[in-house]
Motif scaffolding. Structure first.
Motif, mmCIF file in Angstrom:
data_model
loop_
_atom_site.group_PDB
_atom_site.id
_atom_site.type_symbol
_atom_site.label_atom_id
_atom_site.label_comp_id
_atom_site.label_asym_id
_atom_site.label_seq_id
_atom_site.Cartn_x
_atom_site.Cartn_y
_atom_site.Cartn_z
ATOM 1 N N LEU A 46 4.269 -4.418 -11.886
ATOM 2 C CA LEU A 46 4.524 -3.677 -13.116
ATOM 3 C C LEU A 46 3.645 -4.191 -14.248
ATOM 4 C CD1 LEU A 46 8.414 -3.541 -12.875
ATOM 5 C CD2 LEU A 46 6.868 -1.595 -12.625
ATOM 6 N N GLU A 47 3.481 -5.512 -14.336
ATOM 7 C CA GLU A 47 2.658 -6.107 -15.389
ATOM 8 C C GLU A 47 1.203 -5.645 -15.300
ATOM 9 O OE1 GLU A 47 5.178 -10.327 -15.517
ATOM 10 O OE2 GLU A 47 3.195 -10.217 -14.587
ATOM 11 N N GLN A 48 0.726 -5.448 -14.075
ATOM 12 C CA GLN A 48 -0.665 -5.050 -13.876
ATOM 13 C C GLN A 48 -0.891 -3.556 -14.026
ATOM 14 O OE1 GLN A 48 -2.889 -7.171 -10.589
ATOM 15 N NE2 GLN A 48 -0.815 -7.697 -10.005
ATOM 16 N N GLY A 49 0.196 -2.791 -14.071
ATOM 17 C CA GLY A 49 0.049 -1.339 -14.145
ATOM 18 C C GLY A 49 -0.285 -0.707 -12.817
ATOM 19 N N ALA A 50 0.173 -1.321 -11.713
ATOM 20 C CA ALA A 50 -0.085 -0.755 -10.382
ATOM 21 C C ALA A 50 0.669 0.558 -10.226
ATOM 22 C CB ALA A 50 0.339 -1.739 -9.291
ATOM 23 N N VAL A 51 -0.042 1.625 -9.942
ATOM 24 C CA VAL A 51 0.599 2.936 -9.805
ATOM 25 C C VAL A 51 1.470 2.971 -8.556
ATOM 26 C CG1 VAL A 51 0.194 5.415 -9.561
ATOM 27 C CG2 VAL A 51 -1.252 4.044 -11.081
ATOM 28 N N CYS A 52 1.004 2.339 -7.477
ATOM 29 C CA CYS A 52 1.832 2.162 -6.296
ATOM 30 C C CYS A 52 1.378 0.905 -5.558
ATOM 31 C CB CYS A 52 1.838 3.390 -5.391
ATOM 32 S SG CYS A 52 0.252 3.853 -4.679
ATOM 33 N N PHE A 53 2.239 0.396 -4.683
ATOM 34 C CA PHE A 53 1.901 -0.834 -3.975
ATOM 35 C C PHE A 53 2.721 -0.949 -2.704
ATOM 36 C CE2 PHE A 53 5.815 -2.236 -5.875
ATOM 37 C CZ PHE A 53 6.307 -3.214 -5.023
ATOM 38 N N SER A 54 2.298 -1.871 -1.831
ATOM 39 C CA SER A 54 3.082 -2.248 -0.653
ATOM 40 C C SER A 54 2.906 -3.737 -0.416
ATOM 41 C CB SER A 54 2.633 -1.475 0.588
ATOM 42 O OG SER A 54 3.333 -1.945 1.750
ATOM 43 N N TRP A 55 3.968 -4.376 0.056
ATOM 44 C CA TRP A 55 3.837 -5.761 0.501
ATOM 45 C C TRP A 55 3.025 -5.789 1.782
ATOM 46 C CZ3 TRP A 55 4.950 -8.056 -3.621
ATOM 47 C CH2 TRP A 55 6.109 -7.810 -4.359
ATOM 48 N N LEU A 56 2.292 -6.874 1.981
ATOM 49 C CA LEU A 56 1.476 -7.038 3.186
ATOM 50 C C LEU A 56 1.984 -8.184 4.051
ATOM 51 C CD1 LEU A 56 -1.061 -6.094 4.733
ATOM 52 C CD2 LEU A 56 -2.379 -7.717 3.355
ATOM 53 N N GLY A 57 2.432 -9.277 3.433
ATOM 54 C CA GLY A 57 2.925 -10.414 4.204
ATOM 55 C C GLY A 57 3.640 -11.403 3.306
ATOM 56 N N THR A 58 4.424 -12.307 3.924
ATOM 57 C CA THR A 58 5.191 -13.317 3.197
ATOM 58 C C THR A 58 5.019 -14.669 3.873
ATOM 59 O OG1 THR A 58 6.851 -11.658 2.578
ATOM 60 C CG2 THR A 58 7.489 -13.975 2.373
ATOM 61 N N GLY A 59 4.840 -15.722 3.054
ATOM 62 C CA GLY A 59 4.688 -17.056 3.611
ATOM 63 C C GLY A 59 4.374 -18.076 2.541
ATOM 64 N N PRO A 60 3.954 -19.278 2.928
ATOM 65 C CA PRO A 60 3.617 -20.326 1.952
ATOM 66 C C PRO A 60 2.419 -19.929 1.099
ATOM 67 C CG PRO A 60 3.865 -21.225 4.180
ATOM 68 C CD PRO A 60 3.842 -19.741 4.323
ATOM 69 N N LEU A 61 2.289 -20.579 -0.058
ATOM 70 C CA LEU A 61 1.237 -20.236 -1.006
ATOM 71 C C LEU A 61 -0.153 -20.284 -0.387
ATOM 72 C CD1 LEU A 61 0.094 -19.638 -3.814
ATOM 73 C CD2 LEU A 61 0.328 -22.076 -4.352
ATOM 74 N N MET A 62 -0.492 -21.373 0.298
ATOM 75 C CA MET A 62 -1.853 -21.502 0.814
ATOM 76 C C MET A 62 -2.129 -20.485 1.918
ATOM 77 S SD MET A 62 -2.948 -23.460 -1.343
ATOM 78 C CE MET A 62 -4.636 -23.458 -0.739
ATOM 79 N N ALA A 63 -1.115 -20.123 2.697
ATOM 80 C CA ALA A 63 -1.290 -19.079 3.705
ATOM 81 C C ALA A 63 -1.547 -17.737 3.032
ATOM 82 C CB ALA A 63 -0.062 -18.997 4.608
ATOM 83 N N GLU A 127 5.531 -0.186 3.236
ATOM 84 C CA GLU A 127 6.538 0.611 2.533
ATOM 85 C C GLU A 127 6.055 0.779 1.101
ATOM 86 O OE1 GLU A 127 10.212 -1.469 3.009
ATOM 87 O OE2 GLU A 127 10.387 -0.966 5.149
ATOM 88 N N VAL A 128 5.431 1.894 0.820
ATOM 89 C CA VAL A 128 4.778 2.100 -0.468
ATOM 90 C C VAL A 128 5.808 2.428 -1.551
ATOM 91 C CG1 VAL A 128 3.057 3.436 -1.741
ATOM 92 C CG2 VAL A 128 2.675 2.875 0.674
ATOM 93 N N VAL A 129 5.730 1.669 -2.647
ATOM 94 C CA VAL A 129 6.580 1.897 -3.823
ATOM 95 C C VAL A 129 5.722 2.560 -4.897
ATOM 96 C CG1 VAL A 129 7.971 0.802 -5.620
ATOM 97 C CG2 VAL A 129 7.983 -0.112 -3.266
ATOM 98 N N ASP A 130 6.194 3.682 -5.442
ATOM 99 C CA ASP A 130 5.440 4.449 -6.438
ATOM 100 C C ASP A 130 6.030 4.223 -7.826
ATOM 101 O OD1 ASP A 130 4.556 6.825 -8.083
ATOM 102 O OD2 ASP A 130 3.568 7.342 -6.210
ATOM 103 N N HIS A 131 5.174 3.894 -8.803
ATOM 104 C CA HIS A 131 5.618 3.604 -10.168
ATOM 105 C C HIS A 131 5.337 4.727 -11.159
ATOM 106 C CE1 HIS A 131 5.404 -1.037 -9.397
ATOM 107 N NE2 HIS A 131 6.590 -0.555 -9.125
ATOM 108 N N MET A 132 4.921 5.894 -10.683
ATOM 109 C CA MET A 132 4.600 6.980 -11.615
ATOM 110 C C MET A 132 5.783 7.302 -12.520
ATOM 111 S SD MET A 132 1.474 8.386 -11.510
ATOM 112 C CE MET A 132 1.532 10.163 -11.764
ATOM 113 N N GLY A 133 6.971 7.399 -11.949
ATOM 114 C CA GLY A 133 8.150 7.706 -12.743
ATOM 115 C C GLY A 133 8.547 6.565 -13.650
#
Length: 220
Positions: A46-63, A127-133
């Motif tokens: 939201l801070e970046q103004g991403a119109v839509c996004f999806s997560w790609l992966g989860t893990g430790p910071l360096m990974a 799973e794409v989340v849309d921020h247009m609304g």
């Protein structure tokens, strides 16, 4: 923000918190890869103004960092997109959620198929989340330009119709009708005051404005 503790500034290497890698879409041909702490949820997008996004992966910071670098090197995906470019394409976004999600889905599929993923990073489904609304961009007219700078004795007044990241989309009337974008980061040290009665007949915009270039038809 204190950038001495900023992940984006690469000042933290031993943060024990879990992180997410994301793909963020800002307009046609404009997708970036980034990381954010799991506990922050979608706030970074939201801070970046991403119109839509999806997560790609989860893990430790360096990974997460290594995955970000893998996408940059293997797929030429940037990790930064200038705000000026984001707001220029935002004025003419595709009309449907499926159209907006298409590039994210395609890049997500290519990314998870890469070899060299860190073993400690768990892939996430697309799973794409849309921020247009959320931003208020779905129903309003596209912006015609952006405020270049704030100067003494000038101003902008109008109705707030959308807000994406640091950008306020304002309708102004009079000599330059339409929607202009004001980057709130320009406002540091300036005040918000009601317009004087003598300003009632002005255009509502006396700051210098840069008009967005119209993209040739069929470019995207």
């Amino acid at each position: 923000m204190d950038r001495a503790h900023s992940v984006a500034a690469d000042t933290i290497a031993d943060d024990p918190r879990p992180y997410r890698v994301y793909l963020a879409w800002f307009g046609p041909g404009m997708v970036k890869v980034g990381i954010t702490a799991v506990e922050r949820g979608s706030a970074r997008l939201l801070e970046q103004g991403a119109v839509c996004f999806s997560w790609l992966g989860t893990g430790p910071l360096m990974a997460a960092r290594r995955t970000e670098e893998l996408l940059r090197a293997a797929l030429n995906v940037p990790d930064r997109i200038p705000y000026a470019e984001k707001r220029a394409v935002r004025s003419a976004l595709p009309g449907t959620g499926e159209e907006r999600a298409a590039e994210v889905r395609e890049l997500h599929a290519r990314a998870v198929a890469l070899s060299g993923w860190p073993e400690s990073l768990r892939p996430e489904p697309c799973e794409v989340v849309d921020h247009m609304g959320v931003f208020g961009l779905a129903d309003g007219p596209g912006a015609l330009g952006e405020v270049v700078e704030l100067v003494p004795g000038s101003g902008v007044s109008g109705e707030l119709v959308a807000a994406a990241g640091p950008d306020l989309h304002l309708t102004v009337a009079g000599g330059r009708p339409g929607v202009v974008v004001l980057d709130t980061r320009l406002m540091t040290g300036w005040g918000l005051v009601p317009p004087a009665a003598s300003d009632a007949d002005t255009s509502g915009l006396t700051f210098p404005v840069r008009e967005f270039r119209q993209q040739p038809e069929g470019l995207f």
